[in-house]
Design a protein around this motif. Structure first.
Motif, mmCIF file in Angstrom:
data_model
loop_
_atom_site.group_PDB
_atom_site.id
_atom_site.type_symbol
_atom_site.label_atom_id
_atom_site.label_comp_id
_atom_site.label_asym_id
_atom_site.label_seq_id
_atom_site.Cartn_x
_atom_site.Cartn_y
_atom_site.Cartn_z
ATOM 1 N N PRO A 91 0.722 -1.212 0.172
ATOM 2 C CA PRO A 91 -0.132 -0.086 0.006
ATOM 3 C C PRO A 91 0.907 1.465 0.110
ATOM 4 N N GLU A 92 2.144 1.332 0.579
ATOM 5 C CA GLU A 92 2.886 2.365 0.673
ATOM 6 C C GLU A 92 3.455 2.675 -0.757
ATOM 7 N N ALA A 93 3.760 1.802 -1.356
ATOM 8 C CA ALA A 93 4.293 1.644 -2.886
ATOM 9 C C ALA A 93 3.249 2.444 -3.751
ATOM 10 N N GLY A 100 3.702 10.564 -6.502
ATOM 11 C CA GLY A 100 4.844 10.722 -7.202
ATOM 12 C C GLY A 100 4.650 11.313 -8.805
ATOM 13 N N GLY A 101 3.437 11.098 -9.270
ATOM 14 C CA GLY A 101 3.094 11.480 -10.633
ATOM 15 C C GLY A 101 3.938 10.357 -11.520
ATOM 16 N N SER A 128 11.780 0.483 -5.357
ATOM 17 C CA SER A 128 12.402 1.839 -5.046
ATOM 18 C C SER A 128 11.451 2.995 -4.312
ATOM 19 N N LEU A 129 10.305 2.501 -4.476
ATOM 20 C CA LEU A 129 9.144 3.415 -3.812
ATOM 21 C C LEU A 129 9.090 3.059 -2.023
ATOM 22 N N ARG A 134 11.053 -3.093 3.758
ATOM 23 C CA ARG A 134 9.823 -3.576 3.252
ATOM 24 C C ARG A 134 9.642 -4.050 1.900
ATOM 25 N N ARG A 135 10.894 -4.353 1.333
ATOM 26 C CA ARG A 135 10.911 -5.074 0.197
ATOM 27 C C ARG A 135 10.870 -6.710 0.226
ATOM 28 N N PRO A 136 10.456 -7.278 -0.861
ATOM 29 C CA PRO A 136 10.066 -6.599 -2.160
ATOM 30 C C PRO A 136 8.616 -6.160 -2.026
#
Length: 286
Positions: A91-93, A100-101, A128-129, A134-136
């Motif tokens: 959800p953060e990504a 970020g547009g 990268s977001l 928290r990856r992947p």
């Protein structure tokens, strides 16, 4: 867009911690301001999804259906978001992608999120977001083990000392309760607030060891209800006021502890400890 079918069943209906993938996406995007959805999928997949969510009215959104897969973008000239809904995305990504547009978000070279319509910026990798911890930021919906692991990782919010100490116990309980659909976050919240008066009574009557053990257990369970809601991807009305309820019972525990010390003859110690609790608690909340 739903395309993948695993073992004869649409990945769109795969359940992770009791929540089907399609329902998880609808709730996530609804929380980010979306209200109108179009499901594009092969006929059998679309029928299965429609049988589960219908027109979306019960979820508070509008859902319609079209055949085929990615297809051409809508021709109404407006702005749309294309989602490969056979994947789970942090959800953060998703939030940072929208803020970020960006024009498209990629995972393993595959477009998972894409803006359709006027404007748009550069492409971005989903990993990268998010913070490296928290990856992947994206996993395939049919990867049950990877999905469970990622959902638990994404559910961790706090980074202060207490959250790090409690995290292993919280995650253990979330994994144990997550697939038991009767164990709802609301029920855990109610249990915590129902047991808090018992801990208060133990403090007031001088049973400080038992009271402290129970208070710690309540602190762990207090982290479980929020994580359970996040791994399931559904926030209830009670969830919106859960933090207020937390503050109420926690401050009551501090007060009963300080008063219990005073009643047990340790009045000189009670005042500085009470002030220290309030200062530290206020700092952590800030």
């Amino acid at each position: 867009v739903f395309e993948e079918v695993e073992g004869g069943a649409p990945v769109a209906l795969a359940r992770h911690f009791c929540t089907p993938l399609v329902v998880r996406w609808l709730f996530l995007l609804k929380s980010l301001g979306f209200s109108d959805f179009v499901v594009r999928a092969p006929k059998d997949v679309a029928q299965a999804v429609e049988g589960l969510v219908g027109d979306g009215r019960e979820l508070g959104v509008s859902v319609s259906y079209e055949g085929g897969g990615l297809g051409a973008p809508p021709s109404d000239g407006g702005e749309h978001l294309l989602v490969r809904a056979d994947y789970l995305v942090s959800p953060e990504a998703v939030r940072r992608f929208l803020e970020g547009g960006y024009s498209a978000a990629l995972h393993g070279g595959r477009v998972i999120l894409q803006r359709l319509g006027p404007g748009g910026g550069a492409e971005v990798e989903l990993d990268s977001l998010v913070d490296p911890r928290r990856r992947p930021a994206c996993v395939e919906g049919r990867d049950a083990r990877g999905a469970r692991s990622a959902l638990v990782r994404w559910a961790q919010e706090g980074i202060h000392v207490t959250s790090r100490i409690n995290a292993p116990l919280e995650n253990l309980l979330v994994r144990a309760l997550g697939d038991r659909c009767w164990a709802t976050p609301n029920r855990v919240t109610i249990l915590v607030n129902a047991l808090a008066p018992l801990a208060m009574w133990l403090f007031l009557t001088g049973h400080f060891v038992c009271a402290s053990a129970l208070a710690y257990a309540l602190g762990v369970l207090d982290g479980v209800d929020g994580k359970l809601a996040r791994v399931r991807g559904i926030l209830s009305k009670l969830g919106h006021i859960e933090h207020s309820l937390d503050m109420l019972y926690e401050q009551a525990l501090y007060a009963s502890f300080v008063l219990g010390l005073a009643l047990s003859g340790a009045a000189p110690l009670a005042l500085p400890l009470g002030i220290a609790f309030l200062v530290v608690d206020g700092f952590v909340r800030h």
